[in-house]
Design a protein around this motif. Structure first.
Motif, PDB file in Angstrom:
ATOM      1  N   SER A 140     -30.633  40.334   0.330  1.00  0.00           N
ATOM      2  CA  SER A 140     -29.607  41.304  -0.052  1.00  0.00           C
ATOM      3  C   SER A 140     -29.734  42.555   0.795  1.00  0.00           C
ATOM      4  O   SER A 140     -30.775  42.818   1.390  1.00  0.00           O
ATOM      5  CB  SER A 140     -29.744  41.673  -1.536  1.00  0.00           C
ATOM      6  OG  SER A 140     -30.881  42.499  -1.723  1.00  0.00           O
ATOM      7  N   LYS A 141     -28.681  43.332   0.828  1.00  0.00           N
ATOM      8  CA  LYS A 141     -28.721  44.576   1.593  1.00  0.00           C
ATOM      9  C   LYS A 141     -29.697  45.577   0.984  1.00  0.00           C
ATOM     10  O   LYS A 141     -30.123  46.507   1.647  1.00  0.00           O
ATOM     11  CB  LYS A 141     -27.324  45.177   1.740  1.00  0.00           C
ATOM     12  CG  LYS A 141     -26.692  45.652   0.447  1.00  0.00           C
ATOM     13  CD  LYS A 141     -25.298  46.175   0.713  1.00  0.00           C
ATOM     14  CE  LYS A 141     -24.603  46.626  -0.546  1.00  0.00           C
ATOM     15  NZ  LYS A 141     -23.232  47.044  -0.266  1.00  0.00           N
ATOM     16  N   ALA A 142     -30.092  45.364  -0.262  1.00  0.00           N
ATOM     17  CA  ALA A 142     -31.037  46.267  -0.927  1.00  0.00           C
ATOM     18  C   ALA A 142     -32.498  45.903  -0.637  1.00  0.00           C
ATOM     19  O   ALA A 142     -33.397  46.640  -1.010  1.00  0.00           O
ATOM     20  CB  ALA A 142     -30.804  46.241  -2.432  1.00  0.00           C
ATOM     21  N   CYS A 143     -32.734  44.806   0.046  1.00  0.00           N
ATOM     22  CA  CYS A 143     -34.100  44.355   0.314  1.00  0.00           C
ATOM     23  C   CYS A 143     -34.832  45.369   1.201  1.00  0.00           C
ATOM     24  O   CYS A 143     -34.335  45.752   2.257  1.00  0.00           O
ATOM     25  CB  CYS A 143     -34.087  42.991   0.989  1.00  0.00           C
ATOM     26  SG  CYS A 143     -35.725  42.356   1.363  1.00  0.00           S
ATOM     27  N   ALA A 144     -36.016  45.778   0.759  1.00  0.00           N
ATOM     28  CA  ALA A 144     -36.793  46.781   1.492  1.00  0.00           C
ATOM     29  C   ALA A 144     -37.813  46.142   2.435  1.00  0.00           C
ATOM     30  O   ALA A 144     -38.471  46.852   3.190  1.00  0.00           O
ATOM     31  CB  ALA A 144     -37.508  47.695   0.507  1.00  0.00           C
ATOM     32  N   ASN A 145     -37.938  44.822   2.415  1.00  0.00           N
ATOM     33  CA  ASN A 145     -38.920  44.130   3.242  1.00  0.00           C
ATOM     34  C   ASN A 145     -38.270  43.618   4.530  1.00  0.00           C
ATOM     35  O   ASN A 145     -37.562  42.621   4.499  1.00  0.00           O
ATOM     36  CB  ASN A 145     -39.523  42.968   2.454  1.00  0.00           C
ATOM     37  CG  ASN A 145     -40.555  42.188   3.242  1.00  0.00           C
ATOM     38  OD1 ASN A 145     -40.810  42.460   4.409  1.00  0.00           O
ATOM     39  ND2 ASN A 145     -41.149  41.212   2.583  1.00  0.00           N
ATOM     40  N   PRO A 146     -38.510  44.264   5.672  1.00  0.00           N
ATOM     41  CA  PRO A 146     -37.871  43.832   6.913  1.00  0.00           C
ATOM     42  C   PRO A 146     -38.276  42.419   7.344  1.00  0.00           C
ATOM     43  O   PRO A 146     -37.522  41.733   8.019  1.00  0.00           O
ATOM     44  CB  PRO A 146     -38.309  44.870   7.947  1.00  0.00           C
ATOM     45  CG  PRO A 146     -39.416  45.632   7.336  1.00  0.00           C
ATOM     46  CD  PRO A 146     -39.373  45.423   5.859  1.00  0.00           C
ATOM     47  N   GLY A 147     -39.445  41.965   6.916  1.00  0.00           N
ATOM     48  CA  GLY A 147     -39.880  40.618   7.260  1.00  0.00           C
ATOM     49  C   GLY A 147     -39.112  39.532   6.536  1.00  0.00           C
ATOM     50  O   GLY A 147     -39.126  38.370   6.936  1.00  0.00           O
TER      51      GLY A 147
END
Length: 180
Positions: free
Chosen positions: A76-83
């Motif tokens: 999702s666009k809210a995901c804070a994990n770039p990996g």
């Protein structure tokens, strides 16, 4: 009411040739769970002359898994994990609602990205395809997600797909998905 209007607009787009229903060969026990449409320009570019055979096989496997209702990982666009992007089958791009998504297939030959929107829960329309090779950075040619979104929006407007019909968030766009 929206269901009937949406289905009528989709059928008109298919009859006019603006959309092609992506059909897959089903194995014993499989069934069509989700619906997938592609614009003819996307279908035309998904060929062995334009895409590496290994990459094409991965694209076709992912599209089939989508249609038969297989598990999908969605970032999702809210995901804070770039990996997490590397785990995604579908990635929600950081745009205003309704969700604008991409399916990304990495090399061998090109970095292939297919863009679109969900028109209903488990109904996805893929409107454009872009390929980026390692040579693109040398020529300063860059992919513009904004341009791809505009192409998608313009297509939806031309086909009279009302944005009120679309899921307002990624969580209600697809079933049997792990939202990251």
């Amino acid at each position: 009411m929206y269901d009937e209007l949406r289905e009528g607009a989709i059928q008109r787009a298919v009859r006019s040739g603006a959309l092609v229903r992506h059909d897959v060969r089903l194995e014993r026990g499989e069934q069509h769970v989700r619906r997938l449409w592609l614009r003819p320009n996307v279908v035309g570019k998904l060929s062995p002359t334009d895409v590496d055979l290994d990459q094409l096989a991965r694209v076709n496997a992912a599209l089939k898994r989508f249609v038969v209702g297989g598990q999908f990982n969605i970032v999702s666009k809210a995901c804070a994990n770039p990996g997490a992007v590397g785990l995604a089958d579908i990635r929600e791009l950081k745009t205003d609602p309704p969700p604008f998504v991409e399916m990304r297939f990495k090399p061998p030959k090109h970095h292939l990205r297919i863009f679109g929107r969900f028109i209903s829960c488990d109904g996805l329309i893929l409107t454009s395809l872009a390929m980026k090779s390692s040579k693109d950075s040398e020529t300063n040619k860059s992919l513009s997600v904004g341009d791809e979104r505009k192409r998608c929006d313009d297509f939806f407007k031309i086909q009279q797909f009302d944005f009120d019909w679309l899921p307002t968030n990624i969580e209600t766009s697809v079933s049997n998905a792990k939202i990251i």
